[in-house]
Scaffold this motif. Structure first.
Motif, PDB file in Angstrom:
ATOM      1  N   SER A 191     -15.175  13.267 -54.669  1.00 50.64           N
ATOM      2  CA  SER A 191     -14.118  14.229 -54.337  1.00 50.64           C
ATOM      3  C   SER A 191     -14.594  15.672 -54.389  1.00 50.64           C
ATOM      4  N   VAL A 192     -15.202  16.076 -55.507  1.00 51.66           N
ATOM      5  CA  VAL A 192     -15.565  17.483 -55.676  1.00 51.66           C
ATOM      6  C   VAL A 192     -16.727  17.578 -56.646  1.00 51.66           C
ATOM      7  N   ALA A 193     -17.509  18.644 -56.501  1.00 53.83           N
ATOM      8  CA  ALA A 193     -18.609  18.948 -57.422  1.00 53.83           C
ATOM      9  C   ALA A 193     -18.410  20.355 -57.954  1.00 53.83           C
ATOM     10  N   LEU A 194     -18.594  20.531 -59.247  1.00 52.05           N
ATOM     11  CA  LEU A 194     -18.464  21.828 -59.901  1.00 52.05           C
ATOM     12  C   LEU A 194     -19.748  22.115 -60.668  1.00 52.05           C
ATOM     13  N   GLY A 195     -20.138  23.407 -60.708  1.00 53.89           N
ATOM     14  CA  GLY A 195     -21.360  23.718 -61.427  1.00 53.89           C
ATOM     15  C   GLY A 195     -21.637  25.204 -61.505  1.00 53.89           C
ATOM     16  N   PHE A 196     -22.833  25.496 -62.004  1.00 48.33           N
ATOM     17  CA  PHE A 196     -23.289  26.863 -62.236  1.00 48.33           C
ATOM     18  C   PHE A 196     -24.477  27.137 -61.322  1.00 48.33           C
ATOM     19  N   VAL A 197     -24.552  28.362 -60.793  1.00 46.39           N
ATOM     20  CA  VAL A 197     -25.627  28.741 -59.877  1.00 46.39           C
ATOM     21  C   VAL A 197     -26.223  30.070 -60.319  1.00 46.39           C
ATOM     22  N   ALA A 198     -27.525  30.191 -60.177  1.00 44.36           N
ATOM     23  CA  ALA A 198     -28.239  31.434 -60.463  1.00 44.36           C
ATOM     24  C   ALA A 198     -29.230  31.694 -59.331  1.00 44.36           C
ATOM     25  N   SER A 199     -29.386  32.971 -58.962  1.00 42.81           N
ATOM     26  CA  SER A 199     -30.216  33.321 -57.807  1.00 42.81           C
ATOM     27  C   SER A 199     -31.035  34.569 -58.099  1.00 42.81           C
ATOM     28  N   GLN A 200     -32.132  34.666 -57.355  1.00 40.11           N
ATOM     29  CA  GLN A 200     -32.970  35.862 -57.370  1.00 40.11           C
ATOM     30  C   GLN A 200     -33.091  36.361 -55.947  1.00 40.11           C
ATOM     31  N   LEU A 201     -32.756  37.644 -55.717  1.00 39.78           N
ATOM     32  CA  LEU A 201     -32.823  38.233 -54.389  1.00 39.78           C
ATOM     33  C   LEU A 201     -34.150  38.960 -54.205  1.00 39.78           C
ATOM     34  N   LEU A 202     -34.747  38.758 -53.046  1.00 36.96           N
ATOM     35  CA  LEU A 202     -35.992  39.422 -52.654  1.00 36.96           C
ATOM     36  C   LEU A 202     -35.683  40.303 -51.449  1.00 36.96           C
ATOM     37  N   GLU A 203     -35.267  41.547 -51.740  1.00 35.67           N
ATOM     38  CA  GLU A 203     -34.794  42.438 -50.680  1.00 35.67           C
ATOM     39  C   GLU A 203     -35.881  43.336 -50.107  1.00 35.67           C
ATOM     40  N   LEU A 204     -37.122  43.111 -50.463  1.00 36.64           N
ATOM     41  CA  LEU A 204     -38.248  43.879 -49.937  1.00 36.64           C
ATOM     42  C   LEU A 204     -38.109  45.367 -50.243  1.00 36.64           C
ATOM     43  N   ASN A 205     -37.588  45.669 -51.424  1.00 33.46           N
ATOM     44  CA  ASN A 205     -37.540  47.041 -51.906  1.00 33.46           C
ATOM     45  C   ASN A 205     -37.937  47.023 -53.387  1.00 33.46           C
ATOM     46  N   ASN A 206     -37.814  48.158 -54.053  1.00 30.18           N
ATOM     47  CA  ASN A 206     -38.230  48.270 -55.456  1.00 30.18           C
ATOM     48  C   ASN A 206     -37.105  47.979 -56.440  1.00 30.18           C
ATOM     49  N   PHE A 207     -35.959  47.554 -55.959  1.00 27.00           N
ATOM     50  CA  PHE A 207     -34.845  47.204 -56.831  1.00 27.00           C
ATOM     51  C   PHE A 207     -34.855  45.706 -57.113  1.00 27.00           C
ATOM     52  N   LYS A 208     -34.282  45.339 -58.238  1.00 29.70           N
ATOM     53  CA  LYS A 208     -34.215  43.937 -58.637  1.00 29.70           C
ATOM     54  C   LYS A 208     -32.756  43.522 -58.733  1.00 29.70           C
ATOM     55  N   THR A 209     -32.469  42.345 -58.219  1.00 32.92           N
ATOM     56  CA  THR A 209     -31.096  41.830 -58.206  1.00 32.92           C
ATOM     57  C   THR A 209     -31.099  40.365 -58.615  1.00 32.92           C
ATOM     58  N   ALA A 210     -30.220  40.032 -59.535  1.00 33.84           N
ATOM     59  CA  ALA A 210     -30.030  38.645 -59.970  1.00 33.84           C
ATOM     60  C   ALA A 210     -28.561  38.285 -59.825  1.00 33.84           C
ATOM     61  N   ARG A 211     -28.296  37.034 -59.434  1.00 34.53           N
ATOM     62  CA  ARG A 211     -26.934  36.545 -59.248  1.00 34.53           C
ATOM     63  C   ARG A 211     -26.692  35.366 -60.183  1.00 34.53           C
ATOM     64  N   TYR A 212     -25.478  35.248 -60.672  1.00 33.44           N
ATOM     65  CA  TYR A 212     -25.084  34.122 -61.513  1.00 33.44           C
ATOM     66  C   TYR A 212     -23.574  33.931 -61.373  1.00 33.44           C
ATOM     67  N   GLY A 213     -23.159  32.672 -61.321  1.00 31.16           N
ATOM     68  CA  GLY A 213     -21.737  32.410 -61.134  1.00 31.16           C
ATOM     69  C   GLY A 213     -21.456  30.925 -61.042  1.00 31.16           C
ATOM     70  N   LEU A 214     -20.315  30.593 -60.441  1.00 30.84           N
ATOM     71  CA  LEU A 214     -19.821  29.221 -60.345  1.00 30.84           C
ATOM     72  C   LEU A 214     -19.694  28.805 -58.888  1.00 30.84           C
ATOM     73  N   PHE A 215     -19.811  27.504 -58.652  1.00 39.46           N
ATOM     74  CA  PHE A 215     -19.641  26.985 -57.299  1.00 39.46           C
ATOM     75  C   PHE A 215     -18.796  25.722 -57.329  1.00 39.46           C
ATOM     76  N   ALA A 216     -18.214  25.410 -56.182  1.00 39.30           N
ATOM     77  CA  ALA A 216     -17.448  24.173 -55.986  1.00 39.30           C
ATOM     78  C   ALA A 216     -17.823  23.601 -54.627  1.00 39.30           C
ATOM     79  N   ARG A 217     -18.053  22.296 -54.584  1.00 37.45           N
ATOM     80  CA  ARG A 217     -18.428  21.622 -53.346  1.00 37.45           C
ATOM     81  C   ARG A 217     -17.471  20.466 -53.075  1.00 37.45           C
ATOM     82  N   ARG A 218     -17.350  20.177 -51.779  1.00 34.28           N
ATOM     83  CA  ARG A 218     -16.497  19.054 -51.377  1.00 34.28           C
ATOM     84  C   ARG A 218     -17.082  18.413 -50.127  1.00 34.28           C
ATOM     85  N   PRO A 219     -17.259  17.075 -50.115  1.00 32.64           N
ATOM     86  CA  PRO A 219     -17.733  16.404 -48.901  1.00 32.64           C
ATOM     87  C   PRO A 219     -16.701  16.508 -47.781  1.00 32.64           C
TER      88      PRO A 219
END
Length: 279
Positions: A82-110
């Motif tokens: 029916s559904v999938a729930l979980g946690f996600v974390a990401s690293q962005l590579l924006e080709l600049n000198n700044f650093k960005t990290a993402r973290y949060g929640l996701f929900a999936r459904r077939p």
């Protein structure tokens, strides 16, 4: 005496002739047109029409003996969940000198043979020693301050199958490689300060940040940053899901931003790792 002997000899000859005639009559008559036996030097082709390739014979044998065929090896059937729930974390590579990290929640459904997904994340951006040096010059790099992001993604499975994990203490898993495409909305809470109702509505639907919103973000941007005015991102890439038989899942994802939504950053990459549970 002689007449009796001659008569006996005549009777014996008649008996022998009669027996020979009866034997000839009992023998089967054969046609004179019967083909001669094949020579020892010529191959025998009399069974040629009955021959068949081994593949055809094996398929015929399997079709007559099998009671079922599995079209896809399945360890965990995510299509029936029916559904999938979980946690996600990401690293962005924006080709600049700044650093960005993402973290949060996701929900999936077939969704039939597809997989739909929504996520809400916090993206934190900070500078580096390079941006501190760059701030002493008139030059600026395009970037984005800290923000919230909402993603709507759709994945289509390209390949999937059962894998045996190593070491052996891990159970067999279901691997699913999918193509992913999605739309991302960027929300900056700072732009709502001193905004009228109409400005708030426009801030949710406008594809680019206004001059007023850029002024509100000046206090939150890292040094040497020129704020990107894009509010939407279009991303595409590949996703690898690892499903365990109990329902647990681990996903890795590689996305690339397609610069068609008004962003000044151009092409940039994102690497993600997610973990959750499917019910």
């Amino acid at each position: 005496m002689i007449p009796k002997l001659a008569c006996g000899i005549a009777l014996c000859c008649a008996g022998v002739a009669l027996g020979s005639a009866q034997a000839q009559a009992a023998e089967p008559r054969t046609s004179n047109t019967q083909s001669p036996a094949p020579s020892a030097h010529e191959p025998d082709t009399s069974i040629e029409k009955h021959r068949a390739p081994f593949d055809a014979m094996s398929e015929r044998l399997l079709s007559e003996t099998m009671i079922g065929v599995a079209s896809r090896p399945v360890r965990f059937d995510w299509r029936q969940k029916s559904v999938a729930l979980g946690f996600v974390a990401s690293q962005l590579l924006e080709l600049n000198n700044f650093k960005t990290a993402r973290y949060g929640l996701f929900a999936r459904r077939p969704l039939g043979g597809w997989m739909g997904e929504m996520s809400l994340t916090r993206a934190s951006t900070w500078g580096s020693p390079s941006t501190e040096k760059l701030a002493r010059t008139p030059y600026r790099q395009v970037g984005r301050p800290s923000r919230f992001e909402m993603d709507v993604n759709l994945a289509y499975p390209l390949a999937e199958g059962v894998a045996t994990a190593r070491p052996g203490l891990f159970p067999a898993t279901q691997l699913v490689l999918s193509a992913v495409a999605g739309l991302r909305y960027l929300f900056y809470p700072e732009v709502l300060r001193s905004a009228t109702f109409g400005q708030v509505v426009r801030s949710f639907v406008a594809p680019r940040l206004s001059s007023r919103e850029l002024r509100e973000l000046e206090s939150s941007r890292p040094e040497a940053m020129q704020i990107d005015r894009g509010r939407f991102n279009v991303l595409s890439g590949l996703n690898l899901d690892v499903y365990f038989g109990s329902g647990g899942l681990v996903s890795t994802r590689t996305l690339v931003a397609v610069p068609i939504a008004g962003s000044d950053l151009g092409w940039w990459w994102e690497l993600s790792l997610a973990a959750g549970w499917m019910f």
